[in-house]
Design a protein around this motif. Structure first.
Motif, PDB file in Angstrom:
ATOM      1  N   ARG A  42      36.426  38.203  42.854  1.00  0.00           N
ATOM      2  CA  ARG A  42      35.034  38.082  42.512  1.00  0.00           C
ATOM      3  C   ARG A  42      34.422  38.125  44.021  1.00  0.00           C
ATOM      4  O   ARG A  42      34.991  37.426  44.854  1.00  0.00           O
ATOM      5  N   LEU A  43      33.316  38.924  44.173  1.00  0.00           N
ATOM      6  CA  LEU A  43      32.533  38.798  45.410  1.00  0.00           C
ATOM      7  C   LEU A  43      30.985  39.035  45.126  1.00  0.00           C
ATOM      8  O   LEU A  43      30.610  39.462  44.328  1.00  0.00           O
ATOM      9  N   ALA A  51      31.646  45.041  53.620  1.00  0.00           N
ATOM     10  CA  ALA A  51      31.382  44.183  54.615  1.00  0.00           C
ATOM     11  C   ALA A  51      32.127  42.811  54.269  1.00  0.00           C
ATOM     12  O   ALA A  51      32.801  42.358  55.358  1.00  0.00           O
ATOM     13  N   ALA A  52      32.186  42.259  53.028  1.00  0.00           N
ATOM     14  CA  ALA A  52      32.938  40.933  52.722  1.00  0.00           C
ATOM     15  C   ALA A  52      34.415  41.256  53.159  1.00  0.00           C
ATOM     16  O   ALA A  52      35.224  40.393  53.545  1.00  0.00           O
ATOM     17  N   ILE A  53      35.062  42.369  52.474  1.00  0.00           N
ATOM     18  CA  ILE A  53      36.503  42.742  52.664  1.00  0.00           C
ATOM     19  C   ILE A  53      36.792  42.972  54.143  1.00  0.00           C
ATOM     20  O   ILE A  53      37.736  42.541  54.589  1.00  0.00           O
ATOM     21  N   THR A 107      38.996  48.553  42.424  1.00  0.00           N
ATOM     22  CA  THR A 107      37.665  48.945  41.842  1.00  0.00           C
ATOM     23  C   THR A 107      37.030  47.682  41.322  1.00  0.00           C
ATOM     24  O   THR A 107      37.360  46.684  40.733  1.00  0.00           O
ATOM     25  N   TYR A 108      35.519  47.641  41.559  1.00  0.00           N
ATOM     26  CA  TYR A 108      34.773  46.559  41.312  1.00  0.00           C
ATOM     27  C   TYR A 108      33.534  47.015  40.374  1.00  0.00           C
ATOM     28  O   TYR A 108      33.281  48.087  40.322  1.00  0.00           O
ATOM     29  N   THR A 138      32.958  41.809  39.850  1.00  0.00           N
ATOM     30  CA  THR A 138      34.279  41.384  39.060  1.00  0.00           C
ATOM     31  C   THR A 138      35.403  42.761  39.694  1.00  0.00           C
ATOM     32  O   THR A 138      35.102  43.854  39.159  1.00  0.00           O
ATOM     33  N   ARG A 139      36.567  42.338  40.103  1.00  0.00           N
ATOM     34  CA  ARG A 139      37.635  43.118  40.096  1.00  0.00           C
ATOM     35  C   ARG A 139      38.015  43.733  38.853  1.00  0.00           C
ATOM     36  O   ARG A 139      38.683  42.937  38.168  1.00  0.00           O
TER      37      ARG A 139
END
Length: 245
Positions: free
Chosen positions: A68-69, A224-226, A116-117, A82-83
């Motif tokens: 989750r991001l 950006a988070a990844i 994929t999210y 959610t992934r």
């Protein structure tokens, strides 16, 4: 006379032996000191850079792509993407359109990791791709040559990252024809690409104008988070197996 010469040769042999012993002791002392000294700042920097460059293959895929991001406006409530799944194939050619591969190949693409999210309302699907390069300089050159952030109105997003659908999830209908938006980001030796569309799988050519309210705003935040997690350098800990000091 012979006895005198024998004694002289014995003295020479003893002197040479002592010299060799002293030289060996000095060399062993130097080697011991080298092995047991604290690493220099330059060595620590090299170790940190090398650890970042190995993360794409050293980390489990679930760590590269968290389950989750969060995303959302800075002053609003956070929502969570959610992934839906992770693509096992990491080939560069399989991960992007051929036109984009030309740029990536020129700068030494080593792999393309994809996952994929799906957004919180399960209306928007985003495939994220981590493009791996040998070093930050190659990644930066490739990043600067990538096409713009999004496709033209009604024209979809191409060339771009290839869409990845996962049966049994809200991403099941998301294919290359449904790509409506693309973004790119960079961190260390990695370029992070996204491509997004709607979960109903409607083709991009059927969209005559962009929807209001930035429906794909989650994509650059996810990227950006990844990118930030992959490129954030840690202080070396030479006692851990993941470090090479």
């Amino acid at each position: 006379m012979l006895g005198l010469r024998a004694r002289q040769w014995m003295v020479v042999a003893i002197v040479l032996g002592c010299t060799y012993l002293a030289t060996s002791a000095i060399a062993l002392t130097g080697a011991w000191a080298t092995l047991h000294r604290d690493p220099t700042n330059a060595e620590l920097q090299r170790a940190a850079n090398a650890e970042v460059a190995r993360r794409w293959e050293a980390w489990p895929a679930e760590r590269v792509f968290p389950g989750r991001l969060s995303y959302g406006p800075p002053d609003g409530d956070a929502e969570y993407a959610t992934r839906a799944g992770i693509v096992p194939d990491t080939g560069c050619e399989q991960g992007v359109d051929p036109e984009l591969m030309t740029t990536l190949r020129k700068h030494g693409c080593k792999a393309v990791l994809r996952a994929t999210y799906v957004d919180q309302l399960e209306g928007i699907v985003t495939t994220v791709g981590v493009v791996v390069f040998a070093d930050p300089w190659a990644a930066d050159r490739a990043f600067k040559e990538l096409p713009g952030a999004q496709g033209p109105d009604g024209g979809g997003a191409k060339p771009a990252l290839r869409a990845a659908a996962f049966p049994g999830t809200a991403s099941a209908r998301f294919d290359d024809a449904a790509r409506q938006d693309r973004t790119s980001d960079r961190g260390g030796p990695y370029v992070v690409l996204t491509t997004s569309g709607q979960s109903d799988g409607r083709p991009a050519k059927a969209i005559k104008k962009r929807r209001p309210g930035e429906p794909f705003a989650a994509a650059p935040q996810i990227a950006a988070a990844i990118a930030r997690t992959l490129s954030l350098r840690s202080l070396p800990d030479c006692e851990k197996s993941e470090w090479r000091c």
